[in-house]
Enzyme design. Sequence first.
Site, PDB file in Angstrom:
ATOM      1  N   ASN A   1     -11.524   7.043  -6.310  1.00 54.70           N
ATOM      2  CA  ASN A   1     -11.473   7.928  -5.147  1.00 54.70           C
ATOM      3  C   ASN A   1     -11.942   7.170  -3.907  1.00 54.70           C
ATOM      4  OD1 ASN A   1     -10.949  10.772  -6.407  1.00 54.70           O
ATOM      5  ND2 ASN A   1     -12.547   9.858  -7.673  1.00 54.70           N
TER       6      ASN A   1
ATOM      7  N   PRO B   1     -44.245  10.513  39.820  1.00 60.21           N
ATOM      8  CA  PRO B   1     -45.071   9.569  40.584  1.00 60.21           C
ATOM      9  C   PRO B   1     -46.548   9.959  40.611  1.00 60.21           C
ATOM     10  CG  PRO B   1     -43.025   9.970  41.745  1.00 60.21           C
ATOM     11  CD  PRO B   1     -43.058  10.928  40.593  1.00 60.21           C
TER      12      PRO B   1
ATOM     13  N   LEU C   1       0.815  -1.211   0.000  1.00 60.91           N
ATOM     14  CA  LEU C   1       0.000   0.000   0.000  1.00 60.91           C
ATOM     15  C   LEU C   1       0.848   1.259   0.000  1.00 60.91           C
ATOM     16  CD1 LEU C   1      -2.570  -1.111   2.751  1.00 60.91           C
ATOM     17  CD2 LEU C   1      -2.739  -1.444   0.274  1.00 60.91           C
TER      18      LEU C   1
ATOM     19  N   TYR D   1       1.586  11.250 -11.727  1.00 58.24           N
ATOM     20  CA  TYR D   1       1.216  10.255 -10.720  1.00 58.24           C
ATOM     21  C   TYR D   1       0.731   8.979 -11.403  1.00 58.24           C
ATOM     22  CZ  TYR D   1      -1.486   8.097  -6.931  1.00 58.24           C
ATOM     23  OH  TYR D   1      -2.000   7.221  -6.004  1.00 58.24           O
TER      24      TYR D   1
ATOM     25  N   LYS E   1       2.310   5.132 -11.277  1.00 53.64           N
ATOM     26  CA  LYS E   1       1.514   3.979 -10.885  1.00 53.64           C
ATOM     27  C   LYS E   1       1.505   2.913 -11.982  1.00 53.64           C
ATOM     28  CE  LYS E   1      -0.044   4.738  -6.719  1.00 53.64           C
ATOM     29  NZ  LYS E   1       0.318   3.813  -5.614  1.00 53.64           N
TER      30      LYS E   1
END
Length: 408
Positions: A148, A310, A64, A119, A123
């Site tokens: 997302n 009561p 991860l 990015y 990946k």
Amino acid sequence: MNILITGAVGFVGKNLVASLKNIQEKKDRTRPQLCIEEIYEYDIHTNPALLDYFCEKADFVFNLAGVNRPQNTKEFIAGNFGFASTLLDTLKKYQNNCPVMLASSIQATLIGRYAGSEYGKSKLAGEELFLRYGEETGAKTLIYRFPNLFGKWCRPNYNSAVATFCNNIANDLEITVNDPSVELELLYIDDLVEELLDALEGKEHRCEFNGVNAVGQSDGKYCFAPMTHNTTLGEIVELLYTFKEQPKTLWMPEIPHHSFAKKLYSTYLSYLPEHKTKFELKMNCDDRGSFTELLKTADCGQFSVNISKPGITKGQHWHHSKWEFFIVVSGHGLIQERRIGLDENGQPYPVMNFEVSGEKIEAIHMLPGYTHNIINLSETENLVTLMWANEQFDPDHPDTFFELVEDN
């Protein structure tokens, strides 16, 4: 089974580790086939020397680790490709061909708005590295292209719009939405963790990609979590502001099982500051005691709590269509009901008497067309009753009519 998790202190890592520990410690018994011996947590602050030991002993690897917001684009390759290379080389060093999972991103498709993404390129390079590793070693590779993500413990003001909106709205901070119509595919963290646990059991969901869309395929090159949600920024923000108002309105929006709204609400609550975790309710007090509304729903009525002093009798009314449950949770009381009108002999219908106590929790139906009351039989203790009505009270159409159950 020994499990190695890299990036263990990240958003996904924290949630996965927590779930694995619950299974390991037998707090979660929903996956009896999993026998977890060791959980190796590795992150940027871990002594690098431990990676050798972890890679030698691991029976499954969740990779991860990655970089989302670097100071320069070179860090993308170093974080998303460089460490993956080190990890796989270390597994090779110990001839450990255990299954390896890679957390990639939908940006690796380099399609549409992701075209040219540095990015995404990093990946994709990581994906190709894992695929080659699988071909060379025979190890099972599981490559997930995450959309997302959202859920508890996600870092706000970083790379998740949902986390930022949840955090800011929960903490009375401003948010910026440039285009409310922007569409998002969202994956809830619990759904992702369930898929990763499925993968651990060898039951991962395989797919191929048609553009940015995962298409289930049993022999697919990639893996995916099958339950995602498609929504817009505007819809997310609208829901979040509804959640924010709940302590004031007591209104709970419809949140069906597995719905996006349900998951977003859980996420929003995880960002509440301490001073908002508790909120006051309006107690309508008089000499008889109090009546407090607790919760209102769109289609499932409302909940209230009634406290009678009561010797006090409350109620003495009936409804055409509304029905209720009375549940005494503390004290000793008597609930009475009588059908209104006269029977075929011209006589009042008999009174039904239900003696109730917090010592034995029971639910009593308040029947439509029956006048009813509740009497505190104690001379010293309050009578506390949880009440549910099938509809919210409407002051313009109250459907509530006074009539004594018994003439004194």
